[in-house]
Design an enzyme around this catalytic site. Sequence first.
Site, short mmCIF file in Angstrom:
data_model
loop_
_atom_site.label_atom_id
_atom_site.label_comp_id
_atom_site.label_asym_id
_atom_site.label_seq_id
_atom_site.Cartn_x
_atom_site.Cartn_y
_atom_site.Cartn_z
N HIS A 140 -4.44 -9.41 -0.67
CA HIS A 140 -3.19 -8.74 -1.02
C HIS A 140 -2.48 -9.52 -2.11
CE1 HIS A 140 -0.31 -5.59 0.21
NE2 HIS A 140 0.60 -6.40 -0.28
N ASP B 268 7.39 -1.52 8.18
CA ASP B 268 7.22 -1.96 6.79
C ASP B 268 7.33 -0.78 5.84
OD1 ASP B 268 6.62 -3.77 4.61
OD2 ASP B 268 4.71 -2.73 4.51
N ARG C 184 13.88 -1.21 0.28
CA ARG C 184 14.06 -2.38 -0.60
C ARG C 184 13.87 -1.98 -2.05
NH1 ARG C 184 9.53 -5.85 1.19
NH2 ARG C 184 10.11 -7.19 -0.54
N SER D 71 6.77 -8.42 4.93
CA SER D 71 6.20 -7.12 4.55
C SER D 71 4.68 -7.23 4.43
CB SER D 71 6.81 -6.68 3.22
OG SER D 71 6.04 -5.69 2.61
N LYS E 95 1.68 -5.87 7.60
CA LYS E 95 0.62 -4.85 7.42
C LYS E 95 -0.75 -5.48 7.64
CE LYS E 95 1.79 -3.97 2.76
NZ LYS E 95 3.21 -4.12 2.61
#
Length: 434
Positions: A82, A161, A168, A183, A187
């Site tokens: 990620h 999230d 956000r 966040s 996930k």
Amino acid sequence: MRTVDLIHRKREGEELSPQEIAWLVEGYTRGEIPDYQMSAFLMAVYYSGMSDREVSTLTDCMVRSGETVDLSAIPGQKVDKHSTGGVGDKTSLISAPLAAAAGVVIPMISGRGLGHTGGTLDKLEAIPGFRTDLTVEEFRAQLAKLGLCFIGQSAQVAPADGKLYSLRDATATVESIPLIASSIMSKKIAEGLDALVLDVKVGSGAFMKRQVDARRLAQMMVGIGRRMDKRVQALITDMSQPLGYAIGNALEVMEVSQTLQSAGPNDLTRLSLELAARMIHLGKVTETIDEARELAQRKLLDGSGYRKFKEVIQAQGGNPNVLDRFDLLPNASGAREIASPRAGFVSQIKAEDIGLASSMIGAGRDTKEAAIDPAVGVILEVKVGEKVEAGAVLCRLYYTKEEHLEEAAQLVEDAFRISTHPPEERELILEVVG
Ligand code: URA
């Protein structure tokens, strides 16, 4: 408990208890706490920060807002990757197919564009028919068959999230270390993985502008992962100029296709290969990182990463031929050239402004509900360090509507700095944490 009191205490820099954080996350996920109060709370976190205990609790509550996917029936190590968000950052679409082709199982839960940065889900959805809203059962079945599946947060997986992320994005509360860390990690933990490779971006196009903040974010995420028994490694990488040449959803899919066919830009190829190698190594396919690097390279050169991506596109309802025929992707109707005002060296391409301009003409969202235009964006013609003549094309803006075009073109023009001397070279991979 009253939401207003918790907002007030966070605004004053107090530490909230695990029960208080759980109450907020659960109330917001159920729709009992309205967006305006959650927005104020997020802004309070933005300014006051959170302790390690608060971030771990927040992450845990976000994981528990949905189900944790059980992937134990699928053999092999489950590894994901990620990015904290960048401009032109399409490495997930390259490194994941390469690592999957090398035998790693990759359950990838990605995000949408946030602020001036792009999102993997938006890029994938530029492929006509591509579905990212698979059920958990479909996700598991595809992973068992192909070793790679891309989905987003859903009502089933990390729903908190999903809600907080879009809030956000619309309330200027993205650039917060605890909010980014929770966040991303929520996930990732919800998807049932064993290990995770993080690409923590730093520079003008990243949410972290300073290396010291990027390091703190990396350490926080590695720490959350360790406390949850996951192997996590973070690379801190340069995002002072866009990665590759393409910015914008369909344009980036085209560049992914070129890169998976060994014809991609140098920086994008190098970083994608290194991320794939880290995934292969953490996935225990090879004993050493050097063997993993060789394997990732082989999977690129023999075309197996490219074929894997095609299989995944087909399995998720998309047309795999888009990788060979770019006319099957959404295409912009107009192009605007930005030319260099003078001869010299390109010494800066402010990634944030290129991302903002691209978002302004439709590649990103300015409200939670806004639809994006997959066709639009920017293609750079030069990178930092290159020599240009006066009048040379620096980049092209691809658009479908004239709205905001002038403003975006001005922003892009101002994003380039042309100097008489070549700039100092910047390293692409700056640090490894974990
Ligand atoms: N990516 C995420 O998933 N969340 C963030 O907050 C930033 C980048």
